[in-house]
Enzyme design. Structure first.
Site, mmCIF file in Angstrom:
data_model
loop_
_atom_site.group_PDB
_atom_site.id
_atom_site.type_symbol
_atom_site.label_atom_id
_atom_site.label_comp_id
_atom_site.label_asym_id
_atom_site.label_seq_id
_atom_site.Cartn_x
_atom_site.Cartn_y
_atom_site.Cartn_z
ATOM 1 N N ASP A 105 96.751 18.104 73.813
ATOM 2 C CA ASP A 105 97.130 18.027 72.406
ATOM 3 C C ASP A 105 97.939 16.768 72.108
ATOM 4 O O ASP A 105 97.849 16.203 71.023
ATOM 5 C CB ASP A 105 97.960 19.243 72.009
ATOM 6 C CG ASP A 105 97.182 20.544 72.077
ATOM 7 O OD1 ASP A 105 95.971 20.504 72.399
ATOM 8 O OD2 ASP A 105 97.782 21.603 71.819
ATOM 9 N N ASP A 123 96.654 15.441 66.231
ATOM 10 C CA ASP A 123 96.754 15.862 67.624
ATOM 11 C C ASP A 123 95.673 15.124 68.393
ATOM 12 O O ASP A 123 94.562 14.898 67.872
ATOM 13 C CB ASP A 123 96.521 17.364 67.760
ATOM 14 C CG ASP A 123 97.750 18.188 67.419
ATOM 15 O OD1 ASP A 123 98.717 17.626 66.871
ATOM 16 O OD2 ASP A 123 97.725 19.412 67.676
ATOM 17 N N HIS A 133 91.672 21.313 66.099
ATOM 18 C CA HIS A 133 91.123 20.704 67.317
ATOM 19 C C HIS A 133 89.597 20.868 67.359
ATOM 20 O O HIS A 133 89.024 21.712 66.686
ATOM 21 C CB HIS A 133 91.770 21.262 68.584
ATOM 22 C CG HIS A 133 93.254 21.100 68.606
ATOM 23 N ND1 HIS A 133 94.076 21.783 69.481
ATOM 24 C CD2 HIS A 133 94.079 20.306 67.860
ATOM 25 C CE1 HIS A 133 95.339 21.443 69.261
ATOM 26 N NE2 HIS A 133 95.351 20.550 68.284
ATOM 27 N N ARG A 148 79.987 27.517 63.328
ATOM 28 C CA ARG A 148 80.643 26.456 62.566
ATOM 29 C C ARG A 148 79.624 25.357 62.287
ATOM 30 O O ARG A 148 79.629 24.306 62.930
ATOM 31 C CB ARG A 148 81.844 25.897 63.331
ATOM 32 C CG ARG A 148 82.907 26.940 63.634
ATOM 33 C CD ARG A 148 83.992 26.391 64.530
ATOM 34 N NE ARG A 148 84.929 27.436 64.939
ATOM 35 C CZ ARG A 148 85.843 27.304 65.890
ATOM 36 N NH1 ARG A 148 85.951 26.140 66.547
ATOM 37 N NH2 ARG A 148 86.645 28.294 66.206
ATOM 38 N N SER A 152 90.640 30.941 69.308
ATOM 39 C CA SER A 152 89.622 31.769 68.669
ATOM 40 C C SER A 152 88.731 32.420 69.721
ATOM 41 O O SER A 152 88.904 32.227 70.924
ATOM 42 C CB SER A 152 88.763 30.894 67.745
ATOM 43 O OG SER A 152 87.899 30.069 68.520
ATOM 44 N N CYS A 174 92.095 21.991 77.025
ATOM 45 C CA CYS A 174 93.394 21.831 76.378
ATOM 46 C C CYS A 174 94.526 21.686 77.391
ATOM 47 O O CYS A 174 95.489 20.948 77.161
ATOM 48 C CB CYS A 174 93.689 23.041 75.495
ATOM 49 S SG CYS A 174 92.571 23.256 74.106
#
Length: 364
Positions: A110, A190, A239, A258, A291, A343
């Site tokens: 990040d 980020d 992100h 998405r 998520s 991440c």
């Protein structure tokens, strides 16, 4: 023969030689601040949260999984570095604002954007993460002394004016597609809002990045790089690591829930890339922090070796069908701290050189 650069990483798939793996030590739960307005409408209970330390037993399990992950990478011959422990339970304060706690150092991706031999500290937009860089300064200084370049992007002031007033006050339901959370007052992003494909870097506008931030990065990197804005239909984007995930040159995973809102994915297919829909997590929705697509947050050790959460059988089977050796590893206890394998790492050194993977852009 010249020594190889101590920091060298241009993409997400070249053979990994050195990496930073995060720590769960000292983590805290962030309280409400303007950056979280989309999650908590006016009058909701979440707006009363002031931040607190995470229970030690929870951190112990998360840290054990991160330690096991680090040991796995080391067993593959990869040099693993860790951030310094920091107590994030202390208040975070500047002359303009104060919040009760910081967050964690579980997710170096990040904060740290590595482009070639340069480490860039991102100007993150959450107040509780303002001082997160402190845990990495010893490491970065060491890399700098060994020849790496080191840049800290302009630190945003994070006054209320950085955050859209309607979202901040909860006057109406938040709609990112209609109006972003962040204004263009100052650059903010980020590092995990960007994904690297050599000369081409894709950026998803989200709750923690704005156009000013992408413009700053483009001007800083110069004409040798192309930053592409790519938008997906997502109510609360944060992100890009569970939306657009490269496996190797020619294969990229996308999130089927998405859909892309423009023609950006045509750039991939026009240049011979396979665009492959990824499966969702077997565990369903996890938390505000991650998520049910956290299963996409894999770490490629090279073009055919992937580290995947051990329970994510559909993702494992998909990657195996794409010709990958999959290394299962537990990381689910780290999810509440904000991320998966991608991440929780920051590439420091990969074999390989800067190149383009989109010939049609070079021809122009």
């Amino acid at each position: 023969m010249a020594e190889p650069p101590v920091v060298n990483s241009w993409n997400e798939w070249d053979p990994l030689r050195e990496v930073i793996v995060g720590n769960a030590l000292g983590a805290a739960d962030l309280g409400f601040e303007p950056a979280f307005s989309p999650y908590f409408p006016a009058g909701s209970a979440g707006r009363d949260a002031i931040g607190a330390a995470v229970h030690p037993a929870v951190l112990d399990v998360a840290q054990a999984q991160l330690d096991d992950f680090a040991a796995l990478l080391a067993s593959r011959g990869i040099t693993v570095r860790r951030p310094d422990p920091v107590d994030h339970g202390a208040p975070v304060k500047t002359p303009d604002w104060e919040v009760a706690t910081g967050r964690a150092n579980a997710c170096p991706r990040d904060l740290l954007l590595v482009i070639g031999d340069e480490i860039i500290e991102a100007p993150m937009a959450q107040r509780g993460r303002f001082f997160e860089y402190r845990a990495y300064r010893r490491l970065i200084a060491e890399y700098f002394r060994a020849g790496a370049r080191w840049t800290a992007a302009p630190k945003p002031l994070m006054t209320d004016e950085l955050y859209d007033e309607r979202a901040r006050e909860g006057v109406e339901p938040f709609d990112f597609a209609a109006r972003p959370l962040l204004t263009e007052l100052e650059p903010a992003f980020d590092a995990a809002s960007f994904v690297r494909f050599g000369r081409d870097i894709f950026w998803q506008p989200d709750l923690v990045s704005n156009q000013f931030g992408a413009d700053w990065l483009q001007r800083h990197l110069g004409d040798g790089f192309r930053i592409h804005r790519i938008a997906f239909r997502e109510p609360l984007p944060s992100h890009i690591g569970t939306t657009l995930v490269p496996v190797r040159p020619g294969i990229v995973l996308v999130n089927p829930h998405r859909p892309c809102l423009d023609d950006s994915l045509e750039l991939f297919t026009a240049n011979g890339w396979r665009v492959v829909p990824a499966p969702s997590s077997v565990r369903g929705r996890h938390s505000r922090e991650v998520s049910n697509w956290i299963s996409m947050n894999i770490l490629m050790l090279d073009e055919t070796t992937a580290v995947v959460e051990r329970a994510e059988t559909p993702t494992i089977e998909l990657l195996e069908s794409l010709g990958c050796e999959v290394i299962p590893c537990a990381l689910d206890a780290v999810y509440p701290l904000g991320g998966g394998f991608h991440c929780c790492t920051a590439d420091i050194r990969r074999d390989g050189e800067l190149r383009s993977y989109f010939p049609s852009l070079d021809a122009g």
